[in-house]
Design a protein around this motif. Sequence first.
Motif, short mmCIF file in Angstrom:
data_model
loop_
_atom_site.label_atom_id
_atom_site.label_comp_id
_atom_site.label_asym_id
_atom_site.label_seq_id
_atom_site.Cartn_x
_atom_site.Cartn_y
_atom_site.Cartn_z
N ALA A 150 0.80 -1.27 -0.02
CA ALA A 150 0.03 0.05 0.10
C ALA A 150 0.66 1.37 -0.11
CB ALA A 150 -0.72 -0.14 1.11
N GLY A 151 1.76 1.16 0.89
CA GLY A 151 2.84 2.29 0.88
C GLY A 151 3.54 2.55 -0.45
N LEU A 154 0.92 4.14 -2.83
CA LEU A 154 0.81 5.47 -2.70
C LEU A 154 1.63 6.49 -2.69
CD1 LEU A 154 -1.34 7.34 -1.06
CD2 LEU A 154 -0.13 6.86 1.06
N GLY A 157 2.00 6.71 -6.84
CA GLY A 157 1.10 7.32 -7.22
C GLY A 157 1.00 8.89 -6.83
N ALA A 158 1.21 9.32 -5.77
CA ALA A 158 1.62 10.41 -5.23
C ALA A 158 2.58 11.40 -6.33
CB ALA A 158 1.68 10.59 -4.03
#
Length: 296
Positions: A150-151, A154, A157-158
């Motif tokens: 997930a990190g 994230l 994507g960020a």
Amino acid sequence: MTMVASAVMALLCTAVAVLVLVVAQQAAAEHRTKQLVAHAMNVVKQIRHSGAAPHLAPGRYNASMQVFNPVGTMVGTTPDMAGKPSMTNLQPDVDGYATERRCGGPVFPDQCKIAVEYPFHRANSVWRLNMAVADVPWYVGPRLLVPLAAGWLLLVGATAVGTRRIVGKTLAPVSAISGKLAQITASDLGHRVPVPKYRDELRDLAETANRTLDRAQSAVEQHLRFASDASHDLRSPLTAMRAQVEEGLMYPEETNWPQTAGLSWTALNTCRTWSPTCCRSPGWTPGSAAASPPST
């Protein structure tokens, strides 16, 4: 830029995730090994008090166990080890124990195990307890893998979204300048490109483009004024020359042709003075505008 930044962030996140997984897997394997040794000590304590049973319970660790008497005969085992050879060949010191991590083999094909061989004294002789549990997988467990994944998503994507927004905002003046330049034509030079508010290279580019457009508009306007003035000043001598020729043609016997030719030549010299490239007669060369008229 978005793809490059995203790729770099993905590589960094992957490297960090791999490092975390390696460290966590080693730490978890060491912890499981310690638990395995502690469980082996408890089993040995039970065997000393109650004797070796023909079948041992795997317990909460789901451990595979084998108990060998001093002559090497297997006298106790868990159900999954019945009829199988010794799971280890470590042969540690009688007052210690030995552990290993192995994958594959005749006893555990296609499996990775943490095994311990634990010698113990019973009835003035040395017995052996072999015990093995499943090794820690490379991803350690879902509780670690899910947050890492997930990190990773994230951060990548960020980075992609942030880079695209920043680059798009930075290049917005370029799009505005390109759009305004596309509207400028030779007949409409009044447009000017927008000048960004920040003092940077794009602002210098916009100001340079506007100065170039100013010079181009001034040159075009000067050319148009010259063409208009030349057209007006050329019309009078040409009209006069035509009128003289037409009058001579109407009254050929009464016309003084040498005088008419001289007047026409004067009109032609006036034309050449305003526009040297027009009104050229065959064989005309630069500098001959002021030459004498040809003989009658």
